[in-house]
Write a protein that holds these residues in place. Sequence first.
Motif, PDB file in Angstrom:
ATOM      1  N   ASP A 246     -27.548 -19.954  16.479  1.00 36.98           N
ATOM      2  CA  ASP A 246     -27.960 -20.554  15.219  1.00 36.98           C
ATOM      3  C   ASP A 246     -28.315 -19.415  14.266  1.00 36.98           C
ATOM      4  O   ASP A 246     -29.340 -18.740  14.447  1.00 36.98           O
TER       5      ASP A 246
ATOM      6  N   ASP B 104     -29.363 -19.318  11.196  1.00 33.18           N
ATOM      7  CA  ASP B 104     -30.641 -19.473  10.497  1.00 33.18           C
ATOM      8  C   ASP B 104     -31.809 -19.104  11.408  1.00 33.18           C
ATOM      9  O   ASP B 104     -32.773 -18.443  10.978  1.00 33.18           O
ATOM     10  N   ARG B 105     -31.729 -19.553  12.676  1.00 33.98           N
ATOM     11  CA  ARG B 105     -32.797 -19.219  13.630  1.00 33.98           C
ATOM     12  C   ARG B 105     -32.817 -17.719  13.906  1.00 33.98           C
ATOM     13  O   ARG B 105     -33.892 -17.118  14.057  1.00 33.98           O
TER      14      ARG B 105
ATOM     15  N   TRP C 139     -35.041 -19.120  22.848  1.00 32.78           N
ATOM     16  CA  TRP C 139     -33.976 -18.850  21.883  1.00 32.78           C
ATOM     17  C   TRP C 139     -32.996 -17.791  22.376  1.00 32.78           C
ATOM     18  O   TRP C 139     -33.345 -16.612  22.516  1.00 32.78           O
TER      19      TRP C 139
ATOM     20  N   GLU D 297     -30.879 -16.561  20.647  1.00 35.61           N
ATOM     21  CA  GLU D 297     -30.707 -15.632  19.526  1.00 35.61           C
ATOM     22  C   GLU D 297     -31.412 -14.294  19.764  1.00 35.61           C
ATOM     23  O   GLU D 297     -31.048 -13.287  19.161  1.00 35.61           O
TER      24      GLU D 297
END
Length: 381
Positions: free
Chosen positions: A199, A201-202, A277, A279
């Motif tokens: 993601d 944005d994340r 996450w 990310e």
Amino acid sequence: MQKKKIYFPTFGSGVGHANRTSLIANSLEKNYSYMFSSFKDGYEFLLANKFQCKKIYPLDISWKKDGTVSITRTIMKFPLLTGIFLYHLKNEYKFLREYKPDVVFSDSRLSPILCAKKLNIPSIVILNQIKLLVEIKNKRKKRLETINGQILGNFWNYANEILIPDLPPPYTICKENIEGIDYLKDKISYIGFIEKQIDEDRRISLINELNIDEEKKTIYVQISGPKQSRLSIYNKIIKQIESVKDEYNIIISKGDPNGESIPRKKEYWTEFDWCPWREMFDISDCVIIRGGHSSIGNAISSGKPSIIIPIKNQSEQIQNAKRVNELNLGVYMEEEENSVVKNIKLVINENKFQKTTKEFRKLTKTYNGIEICKEKIRKYA
């Protein structure tokens, strides 16, 4: 219209198995309902993430107080483990008759596969270890592994499909854990790693939340594995990286699935109790992880070199770590070594690691493990 029911019996030592089955379940369309079963960390993870999960009696290896695997105690406990397995068979059979799932999708648990076969329910198993690896260093090792591989392979063969969440040969990470059972070749599918999509944005918000200094390289330490194995390695890593505290952004996840996902600033690092996450792998330049297959898959999919510190005597993790080392995707390091800093500098600065991780990242993009699992489920339900 009545929803199709999927049953996800999931191995519960560590959270890697529960995490990947939860990703598959969450991806299913609204015409499916599902139920989990697990134990220990897997059960806690699934409950913490609001999944319906029945708790089962643990069937696991034995652990020492320092968080390492006890081979002796595991061998001594074999009669008890056999009794627990028989207990699982009885209870799974009863549950399947009552729940009446359309498909059993097992992550590394054998008893539901055998019961599903008995009840003529289609079953799929996802696993990265077909045989039990033997941590003895003599000529009997291969023979013992071959024998137990043939026995276990016969049981896994009762599943309609066997999915390996890894890259196909010659790029397979769990190669040592699955090779040598030739008669299963036609039933096995290599589906790539089970991973959540990044993601963007994340990713950006994490960089801001963690106040990452873009002038420095970022090291992400992901502690994982059963509860009793986490504290000792956490303390050892903290102690060793103090000498380079001003050179890197250091982010640590303590691996507690019941902990908070809010980052806290410590002396010279930022810490999560639990970091959900993926990310974090993407924004890091190097990751320090255990030898769990899911963690290694996240590192490879993100194109990041890794330092692998497997749990002592945990044969599957040790072989995964050796394979990462062999493929130049990272460095295998034993827990007793004091070489964390040396290995960080090695994997970040040596070109062979950067080159290989980029090549493997590109290869992982040709697979979508979650979509393949959904296709397999649709095939039977």
